[in-house]
Design an enzyme around this catalytic site. Structure first.
Site, PDB file in Angstrom:
ATOM      1  N   HIS A 128       0.865  -0.906  -0.096  1.00  0.00           N
ATOM      2  CA  HIS A 128      -0.508  -0.172   0.223  1.00  0.00           C
ATOM      3  C   HIS A 128       0.835   1.197   0.157  1.00  0.00           C
ATOM      4  CE1 HIS A 128      -3.279   3.111   1.260  1.00  0.00           C
ATOM      5  NE2 HIS A 128      -3.044   3.190   1.973  1.00  0.00           N
ATOM      6  N   HIS A 133       1.469   4.260  -3.066  1.00  0.00           N
ATOM      7  CA  HIS A 133       1.663   5.934  -2.013  1.00  0.00           C
ATOM      8  C   HIS A 133       3.233   6.942  -3.067  1.00  0.00           C
ATOM      9  CE1 HIS A 133      -0.750   6.797   0.628  1.00  0.00           C
ATOM     10  NE2 HIS A 133      -1.339   5.535   1.117  1.00  0.00           N
ATOM     11  N   GLU A 174      -5.332   9.137  -0.703  1.00  0.00           N
ATOM     12  CA  GLU A 174      -6.594   7.803  -0.495  1.00  0.00           C
ATOM     13  C   GLU A 174      -6.561   7.559  -1.660  1.00  0.00           C
ATOM     14  OE1 GLU A 174      -4.829   6.093   1.015  1.00  0.00           O
ATOM     15  OE2 GLU A 174      -4.052   6.988   2.938  1.00  0.00           O
ATOM     16  N   SER A 193      -3.748   0.191  -4.866  1.00  0.00           N
ATOM     17  CA  SER A 193      -3.050  -0.659  -4.499  1.00  0.00           C
ATOM     18  C   SER A 193      -4.354  -1.799  -4.504  1.00  0.00           C
ATOM     19  CB  SER A 193      -2.538  -0.193  -3.101  1.00  0.00           C
ATOM     20  OG  SER A 193      -3.490   0.370  -2.350  1.00  0.00           O
TER      21      SER A 193
HETATM   22 FE   FE2 Z   1      -2.533   5.322   2.228  1.00  0.00          FE
END
Ligand code: FE2
Length: 251
Positions: A128, A133, A174, A193
């Site tokens: 993740h 990111h 996010e 993700s």
């Molecule tokens: Fe995150």
């Protein structure tokens, strides 16, 4: 651009949570799990991730066949945006998290999910954090936005203001979308993700609203459910401006 020494000083509150990544300790099975995770996501992302994410993936030298070494990722990011991917022990308290962002240090977990939880983990793991990111941190505008976000939050004390800024993070970093090349592309890590979240978003399963700072600051969300509403920006300058506006408006 901050040197490592000044960075560490600026994020001193995070010191108890910083760890070393023991890259050699990853097993062949873990590298294989990483390869499967990346291999499952890339076909959809090549079609539906924004340009900046795909460029960043190449620029930071991520590989499909082995887990990333965070020091190598940071070395690739340094000349581009000065961000680093800094290994941490797990969830950070808010003050440490914001101080790190303000110092361009991205708190990065080093553990990897097991094969039994390929689609979802309740806490972020290296897939993740790094796959989701870090590629965006190679983009100069997004990089400025994320530092600005950390600075604004580090200066806030009112829990309501911090909750509002949490929504800004949620609907950008996010779960953010961007309008690009005549369509809606994904850039938020929760979409990058997660095959399920991303599939729902690109198949029209969420209401997509135009990004608006006031609306986002008031938009509640449920971390345990698929997202019913998402926000699309026109450019990353828009969220950088929003973070600057939030500084003037809150606190
Ligand atoms: Fe995150």
């Amino acid at each position: 651009m901050a040197t490592l020494a000044t960075r560490a000083e600026r994020a001193e509150v995070a010191a108890p949570f910083l760890i070393e990544q023991d890259w050699k300790a990853y097993t062949p099975e873990q590298h294989a799990t990483w390869a499967e995770l990346v291999g499952r996501r890339m076909p959809q992302l090549r079609a539906h991730a924004c340009r900046e994410y795909l460029d960043g993936f190449e620029q930071i030298g991520l590989r499909e066949d082995s887990l990333p070494e965070l020091s190598a990722v940071s070395a690739r990011l340094a000349p581009r945006t000065g961000w680093e991917s800094t290994p941490v022990s797990g969830f950070l308290p808010p003050d440490a998290f914001f101080a790190m962002l303000a110092a361009r240090m991205f708190p990065t977990t080093t553990w990897l999910r097991s094969r039994e939880s390929m689609e979802y983990t309740p806490e972020p793991d290296i897939f993740h954090d790094v796959f989701g990111h870090v590629p965006m941190h190679a983009n100069p505008v997004f990089a400025d936005f994320l530092e600005q976000y950390g600075k604004v939050c580090a200066g806030l004390t009112d829990p309501d203001d911090l909750e509002r800024m949490g929504r800004l993070f949620w609907f950008t970093v996010e779960f953010g979308l961007i309008r690009q090349d005549g369509g809606v592309k994904v850039y938020g890590s929760g979409l990058i993700s997660s095959h399920g979240e991303c599939s729902k978003a690109i198949a029209g399963g969420c209401e997509v609203k135009d990004f608006d700072l006031d609306a986002v600051l008031e938009q509640r969300f449920d971390t345990g459910a698929m997202q019913p509403v998402l926000y699309a920006v026109e450019s990353f300058e828009q969220i950088y401006e929003a973070a600057k506006q939030a500084e003037r408006r809150l606190g």
